[in-house]
Structures are given as structure tokens and as C-alpha cells.
Design a protein around this motif. Structure first.
Motif, PDB file in Angstrom:
ATOM      1  N   ALA A 133       0.826  -1.205   0.000  1.00  8.90           N
ATOM      2  CA  ALA A 133       0.000   0.000   0.000  1.00  8.90           C
ATOM      3  C   ALA A 133       0.860   1.255   0.000  1.00  8.90           C
ATOM      4  N   TYR A 134       1.923   1.224   0.776  1.00  6.14           N
ATOM      5  CA  TYR A 134       2.784   2.412   0.887  1.00  6.14           C
ATOM      6  C   TYR A 134       3.460   2.714  -0.451  1.00  6.14           C
ATOM      7  N   SER A 135       3.944   1.682  -1.117  1.00  2.45           N
ATOM      8  CA  SER A 135       4.549   1.918  -2.429  1.00  2.45           C
ATOM      9  C   SER A 135       3.512   2.466  -3.406  1.00  2.45           C
ATOM     10  N   LEU A 136       2.340   1.871  -3.416  1.00  2.00           N
ATOM     11  CA  LEU A 136       1.294   2.327  -4.342  1.00  2.00           C
ATOM     12  C   LEU A 136       0.910   3.782  -4.071  1.00  2.00           C
ATOM     13  N   MET A 137       0.852   4.154  -2.791  1.00  4.02           N
ATOM     14  CA  MET A 137       0.516   5.540  -2.453  1.00  4.02           C
ATOM     15  C   MET A 137       1.519   6.526  -3.045  1.00  4.02           C
ATOM     16  N   SER A 138       2.796   6.102  -3.093  1.00  8.69           N
ATOM     17  CA  SER A 138       3.830   7.023  -3.566  1.00  8.69           C
ATOM     18  C   SER A 138       3.844   7.135  -5.083  1.00  8.69           C
ATOM     19  N   VAL A 139       3.525   6.050  -5.759  1.00  5.25           N
ATOM     20  CA  VAL A 139       3.644   6.075  -7.225  1.00  5.25           C
ATOM     21  C   VAL A 139       2.329   6.370  -7.924  1.00  5.25           C
ATOM     22  N   ALA A 140       1.183   6.296  -7.204  1.00  8.51           N
ATOM     23  CA  ALA A 140      -0.082   6.415  -7.945  1.00  8.51           C
ATOM     24  C   ALA A 140      -1.222   7.075  -7.179  1.00  8.51           C
ATOM     25  N   CYS A 141      -1.046   7.495  -5.941  1.00 10.75           N
ATOM     26  CA  CYS A 141      -2.144   8.137  -5.204  1.00 10.75           C
ATOM     27  C   CYS A 141      -1.832   9.615  -5.004  1.00 10.75           C
ATOM     28  N   ASP A 142      -2.875  10.426  -4.998  1.00 10.55           N
ATOM     29  CA  ASP A 142      -2.692  11.877  -5.018  1.00 10.55           C
ATOM     30  C   ASP A 142      -3.237  12.532  -3.751  1.00 10.55           C
ATOM     31  N   PHE A 143      -2.443  13.444  -3.191  1.00  7.40           N
ATOM     32  CA  PHE A 143      -2.845  14.200  -2.004  1.00  7.40           C
ATOM     33  C   PHE A 143      -3.062  15.667  -2.386  1.00  7.40           C
ATOM     34  N   LEU A 169      -6.965   1.516 -10.718  1.00 11.51           N
ATOM     35  CA  LEU A 169      -5.723   0.799 -10.426  1.00 11.51           C
ATOM     36  C   LEU A 169      -5.979  -0.682 -10.156  1.00 11.51           C
TER      37      LEU A 169
END
Lengths: 340, 340
Positions: B305-315, B335
Motif C-alpha cells: 500500500a505504501y509503495s502504491l501511495m507514492s507512485v499512484a495516489c494523489d494528495f 488501479l
């Protein structure tokens, strides 16, 4: 109009810093195109997949590294560029060099305290589909912390674990770090972004986008690196999906426009960038810059601009992991009937 | 399935607060639809355009106001909802009640120090085109500061100045404030958002979206107000484009899912909300919540989850003007191959 080739070699890269005293490795005329290789400094995360002979040579031969981790190709001098001008960099192409990318959950990541370890996740790129899928992951134990630029981790197939089944993410190829020489003498770390550009880490700085940088030294001295094939707004784990890219850039000197900060223009949006020691400072600077942009470049009154910013402009977290945090403010071009 | 009508009257609104002790003005069954009127508390900025008889009655008769400014319709009790359940609110429609909206550049706005004054900009809505265009603006001088909820400014045509020529912005109708009763006794100001929802001010909370709120009191006690017809991420001037909306909501009690924070689901995205005293705190909470969401509800390992948050989730910055600042984290549904 000429087209130049700038291959990344030990002689055409600098590792970890910007420096206005670096001699240009290429000089081009105003309006020229440059085919440029940008090499990921994280190729050592899976050297069997992310390195080729050209990349290996850079890792083998460039030992002068730091204080930042990024391999930067350049600098490129543009004839006639003078301090006070604006350098326009149009990104025409950015093609992955190898069909793999790597994400490091780093000790400088936003949630490192929740994990207490670093971890690499390697993704396979499906260029035809424009997607990436995780291939494997492993916990970092090559060094106590992943803090030495360019560490090469020998492939250990036993340590490579399955990762992220059933997930496919869209590619967002872009240059994480691109900028002109800062107007201060000596080496400037490539980690914090600044008004010269540098490590902005906005995934919209990719094909179809044009960047504008304030020129601080004669020739501008553009360097390009930190290539990413995807990233989320925030870059929370500390890095993006990092992979070497071959770019095609068009460089122009603009004397008809003046910016004191990096501006991103796409076919649909204008975006200003603010940086700060925390997000609140970055937000305030981004808001002030968007206000100034709307007034100075689009001709709005400041009263009108402020209202429009509240009802129709969007502020987004660029990254929270580059020592100076980033917020970008975006205004859609379609708000302006008949505007360019 | 029943369809209820909840007209906004002095008897069906509460002004400026949430309160678990408020008696429901409507009780519905699990799964019912509610047609609900949400009235803007800023209708007094241009009473000739933004008020009708129904709205005037509320301003005339509801004198118990504060500590927040928002007129909230409700609360609505949903039969069977118990603490620990999740209330699902599907927004099926949100239609402007009058073809006008107002934006206040307020003394709590992010760049107030740059202006040193408050200013109202009134926009005309083109519902057929889905656009808003500014009609006029005036500096606020009805009171020293715009701090009395529901101040009515008598129309002064001489003071109304042209504003924002050649600009048209897309409508983004949504409910700025919607939430369940907090699980603490007494009045809670409607200004800061919280885990019960409330003044989240995310412009995506509009037609086609579904919100999930953690139920804290029997019946859930949903209230809806602060209607907006557009807003940018950040809401920098202190308010959005405020205009009364008629909504159609479907309310369901979900015992099969449990959230401790408000979740937004659209056909394309899941979005979690974090709140903090500053943006850095809001960002960290949003990041932790997105990590938990990916692990608890989508079944990812925390590493993945942490990797996915960095490469594909937006804040993204939700707002910087509501006393507790907001950051939201978004993951695209596309995704997940084959995911719901």
C-alpha cells in the motif's frame, strides 16, 4: 533549427548538485531541439533490469557524488540567454529506456516511522498499454540506511518477494529534477527544489508540458535528471517510480516574459510552484504566486484574481519528502474565454 | 422505498452548529430517498438575487445562530442506525435553487493580509451551459467585519462594480457541510470539519458521489447545508461560490463496513480526509488513513500500500480556511483490475 544528441556519459553528467560554475557539456542555439538521456540514480535497486552498459559506466566512473542523490545530464547552455530572461523548455517526448522502474520506501519517506525499514518495489512497464505492474519487492538491507547515492544491490532472487498483485497503474513519465543553474556560487544540493526549478517532482512535467525557468547565469545552464515513469501528488514514500528516460526537448529564450519562479504550462492548465519548510509556508507562497500570475500575466485585478482562485483554482501537494516541501496552484486555461 | 420531502423552514434548520441532542425533523427508513433543501447562509450578500420567500423566512425567524455561520437542514434520523454503523449518503442530485451565487473574500481568508478588506463577488449561473460568470462585486462595509452569521446587505446598485470579464468557470455543485451528529454532548461549531464530516468543503461531494460517515448516535442525525455551486481545492478566499441547492439523497445504514473518518466514493475514486491544526498534520493524518484504507478495505499489505501511495495516489489541499485544515488522499479505482 538543429537537433542535438546529448548522451548520458561520465563526461556529460554531474551527480547530486547544481553548480553555476560547471562548464556546459553542450551549447545550443535558441530554438534548437535536444535529444537527451536522463538516467535514474536508483538503477542499482535492480541492476539486472534497470542498468545497461551506458548506465553502468556512469555508476562505475562517476565517483564525485553528492550532496544529493540525483544524476543530472548537462548543463546545456543556450546561446543568448542572460540573467532576467526566461528559459522555455518544451518537453516533446519522454520514453522509458528500459521497461522497468523502482520505488524506494525511504528513510526520508513521510510514513517511515510506521514501518521502521526501507523497501524497494520494482515494477515492470507495459509501454504499449501505458501501465506499470509490480514485479517484486525486497526489504533494503544492503546498507544500514539507503543514504549513499548510487548503491548497487546485487540481484538476490531469493529475497525478491511478490508484490501488489492485481494492480496496474497508469504511466506518468516526467522529469523529477530539471532546472537552470541557481544564481549562487558553488554546489547547490539537488534535493530541495527552488526557484531555479530542480527537484520539483511534479508528475505533470512530462510530454506535452512546457516549463519556464528564470535565467540566473549567462547561457541558463539547464540540467535534467531524476527521471520518473509515475508518481502520485505527495510522493509519500520518499521516491517515485524511478526509471531512465530518453527525452526530446525544445529550448527557447523568452525575453517577452519574466518569471521569478518555475511555471508549468500544459495544453489545459497553468501551474505555479511554491516551496517551504512546511506545507503551510509552501501553500502561502503558491497562493501568492498564483495571485501574481493572474494579475501580471492574465491581466486580472487582484480583487478579481483572489475570488477566482477561491471558486475555480486548485492547490495540490506536490511532494512532502524533498527537504523543502512543495504545493502547486493550478488555473485551468478554459476559464478564459478566448484567452491563449 | 419512500421519498421524503424536507423543505428548509425555520422549524427544520439549525444555524451554526451540530448537536447530538437536536430532535430529528424527519425520520426515514434505511434506503429511503430524501429531497432536501440546503440554504446558503450568504444569501444576504445579494438578497435581491439570492433570496426567495422561503429563504427570507429563515433569515427573519431563526435568531439562535452560531457559533458557526452555516444554515443546516435537519437532522434526519435513519431508523436502525446505531453507533459503530456507517451511514451511506448517496448524492443523486444537487440543483441550484436560484441562478446566482456569491463568493466572499473574508477576513479569515488565506491572503487577507494582502488585501486588508473583505469583498463580495456575485456570479450569475448559466445552468444550461454548466458555467458561472461574475456579475458584479463590492467591498464589504455593511459591518466592520463580516462576522455576524446571516448579515443582509441591502442592495446598493451604485456600489456594484463590474468583475471578472471574459471568465467563465465550470459549476461544481456540492454540499460544503454535511455530516452526522458528533459523539460529544452539546453544540459543536459548524466551522471546523471533523470525523463526523461537517464542513469538509471538498467540491467532489456532489452529484454522483457517495459519502460514508461513522455513526456516533442512534439514528445518525444527518444535517446538510453550506451549499456551493463551485469551489477550488484550497478555498483560499475563505468561502466558495455559495448558492442554495436542492438535493436528492439516498440514505442507507451499512453494517458491513466500518470507518472512523469520512470517506468519499465516486465512480472513479476513493478519497479519505485528514484534518489538522496545520497542513502538515492534516497531510500526515490523510496519509495514515489512506494507508489504513488500502490495507483494511482493499486487502493490500501495508508494504504494498505504501509503495502504491507514492507512485499512484494523489494528495490534495481541501481547504485552508476552516480552523481545522484539510488534506484529502485519493486512490483511483482503475488501479484495481477487477476491483469493485
Amino acid at each position: 533549427m538543429n537537433v542535438h544528441d546529448l548522451v548520458a556519459t561520465p563526461d556529460t553528467v554531474h551527480w547530486g548538485y547544481f553548480d553555476p560554475d560547471l562548464s556546459p557539456v553542450l551549447t545550443v542555439a535558441d530554438g534548437d531541439l535536444v535529444r537527451i538521456e536522463a538516467v535514474t540514480h536508483q538503477a542499482g535497486d535492480a541492476p539486472d533490469l534497470l542498468m545497461d552498459l551506458g548506465i553502468s559506466r556512469i555508476f562505475d566512473e562517476v565517483t564525485d557524488r553528492g550532496p544529493g542523490p540525483h544524476i543530472l545530464t548537462g548543463p546545456i547552455a543556450v546561446e543568448g540567454a542572460e540573467p532576467g530572461d526566461t528559459l522555455e523548455v518544451s518537453i516533446l517526448e519522454a520514453q522509458p529506456r528500459v521497461p522497468w522502474g523502482t520505488n524506494l520506501a525511504a528513510h526520508w519517506g513521510h510514513l517511515y516511522r510506521c514501518f521502521g525499514k526501507e523497501r524497494v518495489t520494482v515494477y515492470r512497464l507495459d509501454l504499449a498499454a501505458g501501465l506499470a505492474r509490480a514485479a517484486f519487492a525486497y526489504d533494503w538491507d544492503a546498507t544500514p540506511l539507503a543514504d549513499a547515492p548510487g548503491t548497487i544491490v546485487p540481484p538476490d532472487l531469493a529475497a525478491r518477494q511478490p508484490a501488489l498483485p492485481d494492480v496496474a497503474l497508469p504511466l506518468r513519465p516526467h522529469f523529477g529534477t530539471m532546472g537552470v543553474a541557481p544564481g549562487v556560487p558553488g554546489r547547490v544540493s539537488s534535493i530541495p527544489p527552488g526557484d531555479w526549478g530542480g527537484n520539483i517532482d511534479n508528475w505533470r512535467i512530462g510530454p506535452g508540458a512546457t516549463m519556464y525557468y528564470p535565467v540566473a547565469v549567462p547561457g541558463a545552464s539547464l540540467s535534467v535528471g531524476d527521471p520518473h515513469v509515475s508518481q502520485g501528488d505527495g510522493e509519500v514514500s520518499g521516491t517515485a517510480l524511478e526509471s531512465s528516460l530518453n527525452g526530446l526537448l525544445r529550448l527557447r529564450v523568452r525575453r517577452d516574459m519574466s518569471f521569478r519562479f518555475p511555471l508549468l504550462v500544459t495544453p489545459t492548465e497553468w501551474t505555479v510552484h511554491g516551496f517551504g519548510d512546511d506545507l503551510d509556508e509552501a501553500m502561502t507562497i503558491a497562493a501568492e504566486r498564483l495571485l501574481n500570475f493572474l494579475v501580471d500575466h492574465l491581466g486580472l485585478s487582484s480583487d478579481d484574481a483572489y475570488s477566482l482562485m477561491s471558486v475555480a483554482c486548485d492547490f495540490t501537494i506536490t511532494q512532502v519528502v524533498d527537504a523543502r516541501l512543495g504545493v502547486h496552484g493550478t488555473v485551468s486555461r478554459r476559464l478564459f474565454v478566448g484567452a491563449a
